[in-house]
Write an enzyme that holds these catalytic residues in place. Structure first.
Site, mmCIF file in Angstrom:
data_model
loop_
_atom_site.group_PDB
_atom_site.id
_atom_site.type_symbol
_atom_site.label_atom_id
_atom_site.label_comp_id
_atom_site.label_asym_id
_atom_site.label_seq_id
_atom_site.Cartn_x
_atom_site.Cartn_y
_atom_site.Cartn_z
ATOM 1 N N TYR A 39 0.837 -1.194 0.000
ATOM 2 C CA TYR A 39 0.000 0.000 0.000
ATOM 3 C C TYR A 39 0.874 1.248 0.000
ATOM 4 O O TYR A 39 1.950 1.280 0.605
ATOM 5 C CB TYR A 39 -0.880 0.025 1.252
ATOM 6 C CG TYR A 39 -1.955 -1.033 1.292
ATOM 7 C CD1 TYR A 39 -2.677 -1.373 0.156
ATOM 8 C CD2 TYR A 39 -2.268 -1.668 2.488
ATOM 9 C CE1 TYR A 39 -3.685 -2.328 0.209
ATOM 10 C CE2 TYR A 39 -3.274 -2.614 2.556
ATOM 11 C CZ TYR A 39 -3.970 -2.947 1.411
ATOM 12 O OH TYR A 39 -4.962 -3.884 1.473
ATOM 13 N N HIS A 202 -10.343 3.706 7.568
ATOM 14 C CA HIS A 202 -9.177 2.909 7.169
ATOM 15 C C HIS A 202 -8.589 2.060 8.297
ATOM 16 O O HIS A 202 -7.644 1.308 8.058
ATOM 17 C CB HIS A 202 -8.115 3.822 6.534
ATOM 18 C CG HIS A 202 -8.550 4.345 5.201
ATOM 19 N ND1 HIS A 202 -8.984 5.630 5.007
ATOM 20 C CD2 HIS A 202 -8.662 3.730 3.993
ATOM 21 C CE1 HIS A 202 -9.331 5.799 3.740
ATOM 22 N NE2 HIS A 202 -9.153 4.666 3.103
ATOM 23 N N ARG A 232 -6.343 7.182 -8.677
ATOM 24 C CA ARG A 232 -5.598 6.123 -8.004
ATOM 25 C C ARG A 232 -6.224 4.811 -8.419
ATOM 26 O O ARG A 232 -7.421 4.758 -8.697
ATOM 27 C CB ARG A 232 -5.720 6.357 -6.500
ATOM 28 C CG ARG A 232 -5.486 5.167 -5.637
ATOM 29 C CD ARG A 232 -5.573 5.527 -4.158
ATOM 30 N NE ARG A 232 -5.161 4.357 -3.423
ATOM 31 C CZ ARG A 232 -5.988 3.440 -2.956
ATOM 32 N NH1 ARG A 232 -7.293 3.566 -3.108
ATOM 33 N NH2 ARG A 232 -5.525 2.382 -2.331
ATOM 34 N N GLU A 276 -10.304 -1.054 -9.186
ATOM 35 C CA GLU A 276 -11.072 0.160 -8.923
ATOM 36 C C GLU A 276 -10.235 1.373 -9.312
ATOM 37 O O GLU A 276 -9.116 1.540 -8.815
ATOM 38 C CB GLU A 276 -11.430 0.247 -7.441
ATOM 39 C CG GLU A 276 -12.293 -0.921 -6.971
ATOM 40 C CD GLU A 276 -12.661 -0.850 -5.490
ATOM 41 O OE1 GLU A 276 -13.505 -1.652 -5.094
ATOM 42 O OE2 GLU A 276 -12.097 -0.009 -4.758
ATOM 43 N N LYS A 328 -7.459 -8.888 1.844
ATOM 44 C CA LYS A 328 -8.022 -8.913 0.495
ATOM 45 C C LYS A 328 -8.842 -10.181 0.247
ATOM 46 O O LYS A 328 -9.509 -10.295 -0.773
ATOM 47 C CB LYS A 328 -6.911 -8.772 -0.550
ATOM 48 C CG LYS A 328 -6.357 -7.326 -0.649
ATOM 49 C CD LYS A 328 -5.295 -7.230 -1.713
ATOM 50 C CE LYS A 328 -4.734 -5.806 -1.844
ATOM 51 N NZ LYS A 328 -5.638 -4.879 -2.533
HETATM 52 C C1 HEM Z 1 -5.288 8.909 -1.327
HETATM 53 C C2 HEM Z 1 -6.331 8.561 -0.614
HETATM 54 C C3 HEM Z 1 -6.615 7.151 -0.168
HETATM 55 C C4 HEM Z 1 -5.808 6.048 -0.061
HETATM 56 C C5 HEM Z 1 -4.310 5.955 -0.375
HETATM 57 C C6 HEM Z 1 -6.613 4.961 0.402
HETATM 58 C C7 HEM Z 1 -6.169 3.673 0.647
HETATM 59 C C8 HEM Z 1 -6.955 2.579 0.899
HETATM 60 C C9 HEM Z 1 -6.491 1.203 0.915
HETATM 61 C C10 HEM Z 1 -5.073 0.756 0.631
HETATM 62 C C11 HEM Z 1 -7.546 0.422 1.208
HETATM 63 C C12 HEM Z 1 -7.541 -1.113 1.254
HETATM 64 C C13 HEM Z 1 -8.078 -1.608 -0.084
HETATM 65 C C14 HEM Z 1 -7.704 -3.013 -0.528
HETATM 66 O O1 HEM Z 1 -6.669 -3.561 -0.183
HETATM 67 O O2 HEM Z 1 -8.486 -3.589 -1.329
HETATM 68 C C15 HEM Z 1 -8.682 1.296 1.399
HETATM 69 C C16 HEM Z 1 -9.946 0.874 1.712
HETATM 70 C C17 HEM Z 1 -11.020 1.709 1.790
HETATM 71 N N1 HEM Z 1 -11.037 3.064 1.568
HETATM 72 FE FE1 HEM Z 1 -9.467 4.236 1.151
HETATM 73 N N2 HEM Z 1 -7.889 5.394 0.581
HETATM 74 C C18 HEM Z 1 -7.933 6.722 0.252
HETATM 75 C C19 HEM Z 1 -9.018 7.551 0.300
HETATM 76 C C20 HEM Z 1 -10.267 7.149 0.674
HETATM 77 C C21 HEM Z 1 -11.402 8.015 0.806
HETATM 78 C C22 HEM Z 1 -11.369 9.529 0.543
HETATM 79 C C23 HEM Z 1 -12.461 7.243 1.182
HETATM 80 C C24 HEM Z 1 -13.879 7.616 1.471
HETATM 81 C C25 HEM Z 1 -14.444 8.707 1.107
HETATM 82 C C26 HEM Z 1 -11.978 5.891 1.287
HETATM 83 C C27 HEM Z 1 -12.759 4.814 1.600
HETATM 84 C C28 HEM Z 1 -12.316 3.519 1.735
HETATM 85 C C29 HEM Z 1 -13.172 2.395 2.099
HETATM 86 C C30 HEM Z 1 -14.664 2.470 2.384
HETATM 87 C C31 HEM Z 1 -12.362 1.261 2.141
HETATM 88 C C32 HEM Z 1 -12.799 -0.165 2.537
HETATM 89 C C33 HEM Z 1 -12.548 -0.305 4.016
HETATM 90 C C34 HEM Z 1 -13.051 -1.621 4.602
HETATM 91 O O3 HEM Z 1 -12.589 -2.704 4.182
HETATM 92 O O4 HEM Z 1 -13.913 -1.542 5.497
HETATM 93 N N3 HEM Z 1 -10.648 5.871 0.976
HETATM 94 N N4 HEM Z 1 -8.293 2.602 1.193
#
Ligand code: HEM
Length: 344
Positions: A39, A202, A232, A276, A328
């Site tokens: 990540y 997160h 992204r 995504e 994952k």
């Molecule tokens: C640069 C900004 C962001 C980064 C680097 C980031 C990074 C991540 C990463 C690495 C994951 C795990 C995904 C996977 O392995 O499949 C994740 C999950 C998630 N992110 Fe982010 N994210 C960002 C911004 C956001 C924002 C702005 C939102 C909401 C408005 C968001 C909502 C979520 C949600 C809902 C999940 C799933 C969490 C779960 O498993 O319950 N993310 N994100």
């Protein structure tokens, strides 16, 4: 993962590998030279065309999906009609939803002029007419007037574009996910997550907060200027062995048995890589930031036909540390699945 330095190419370049439309348009999530995934705040400017081993992607903010557009939108509309809880707008967020609607309709009209059109009324700067020939939409509306649309502005937009729509706003000094229309969540729920801060959302993700990635992501969102759009790419193996986009927690009973059945049958070709593409836009009128997610799927059967993808996916999936593979969802079956993928 930080994507390799920008290597824009002309959208007219012929793909090196002759494949069907779906694969040729796929936003392959890994740079060519990546063998180990971790990540990171892997953002890059939007609208940059990226060549892949099978074609290219990325010229527009919204990827309608070519011939799949109608089917994706029918599924989106079916879910919205059946479950109103997929749209959650916190108090005070309606202006940001109007901001989102106007930004996207303008962008769509500029990106797809042959089928989409937004006319502004020269006598009234708040009055617009939106036409989408692909879906048969013809709607006049007045910006900010809820009675001029059949749905709230976020829902109106969500019925025109395949992307899940998420809005982030600063509240009490924290960045909060305060409005969303989400029909294609990967094992999470918009009803559960809406209103949460970036840190709260997160927390379940291994390493992210501990390694400072959540706070770097917040810094990025806070500094995002109005005139620059970023994107992204995120990936996983889907919780369903089909093209089913809606693997949200709301529908858990419908898909929970899917992967166990696939694993028992060793039907690895049906397994889907879920990709995504997320766009970050600071909206000009309200300053809210989008985190709009366009989900793509491709099966291991399809990936097997592109040798560079086949080999790279197997390397990345097998190398991934156990905690990330568990989050994952593929820790238990990654070895036989990747052995099938790379079997000659
Ligand atoms: C640069 C900004 C962001 C980064 C680097 C980031 C990074 C991540 C990463 C690495 C994951 C795990 C995904 C996977 O392995 O499949 C994740 C999950 C998630 N992110 Fe982010 N994210 C960002 C911004 C956001 C924002 C702005 C939102 C909401 C408005 C968001 C909502 C979520 C949600 C809902 C999940 C799933 C969490 C779960 O498993 O319950 N993310 N994100």
């Amino acid at each position: 993962m930080t994507l390799a330095p920008a290597a824009p190419t002309a959208a007219t370049d012929a793909p090196a590998f002759p494949v069907r439309g779906h694969t040729a348009r796929l936003p392959w999530p890994f740079p060519d030279d990546l063998d180990a995934f971790r990540y990171s705040v892997n953002v890059e400017p939007a609208r940059l065309v990226r060549r892949t081993a099978a074609g290219e992607w990325g010229a527009t903010i919204v990827d309608l999906g070519g011939e799949e557009y109608g089917a994706i939108m029918a599924e989106r509309r079916r879910i919205l009609d059946a479950d109103p809880h997929r749209v959650r707008i916190m108090p005070g967020m309606l202006p940001a939803c109007w901001d989102l609607l106007l930004y996207y309709l303008r962008d769509l009209a500029a990106s797809y002029p042959a089928i989409m059109r937004l006319d502004e009324d020269p006598r009234d700067p708040d009055r617009f007419r939106w036409r989408n020939a692909a879906l048969g939409t013809d709607q006049t509306f007045v910006l900010g007037d809820a009675t001029s649309l059949p749905w709230d502005p976020m829902t109106f937009l969500g019925r025109e574009v395949p992307d899940d729509l998420l809005l982030v706003k600063e509240r009490d000094g924290e960045l909060c996910f305060d409005a969303g229309l989400v029909t294609f969540a990967a094992a999470w729920s918009v009803s559960f997550d809406v209103g949460m801060t970036m840190a709260e959302i997160h927390n379940p993700v291994p390493r992210l907060t501990r390694e400072g990635i959540t706070s770097r992501a917040e810094q990025f969102l806070r500094r995002l200027p109005v005139d620059q759009v970023y994107r992204r790419v995120n990936w996983t193996l889907s919780a369903s062995g089909s093209r089913l986009l809606d693997v949200s927690l709301e529908e858990l009973p419908a898909w929970a048995g899917d992967i166990p059945a696939l694993v028992a049958a060793e039907d690895w070709g049906r397994l889907q890589l879920r990709i995504e593409v997320e766009h970050f836009i600071r909206l000009p009128m309200t300053g809210a930031v989008t985190f709009n997610i366009r989900t793509h799927m491709t099966s291991l059967e399809e990936i097997r036909q592109v040798p560079a993808w086949r080999d790279q996916l197997a390397r990345v999936v097998l190398e991934l540390p156990e905690d990330l593979a568990a989050y994952k969802g593929f820790l238990d079956y990654r070895e036989p699945a990747m052995a099938w993928l790379t079997r000659r």
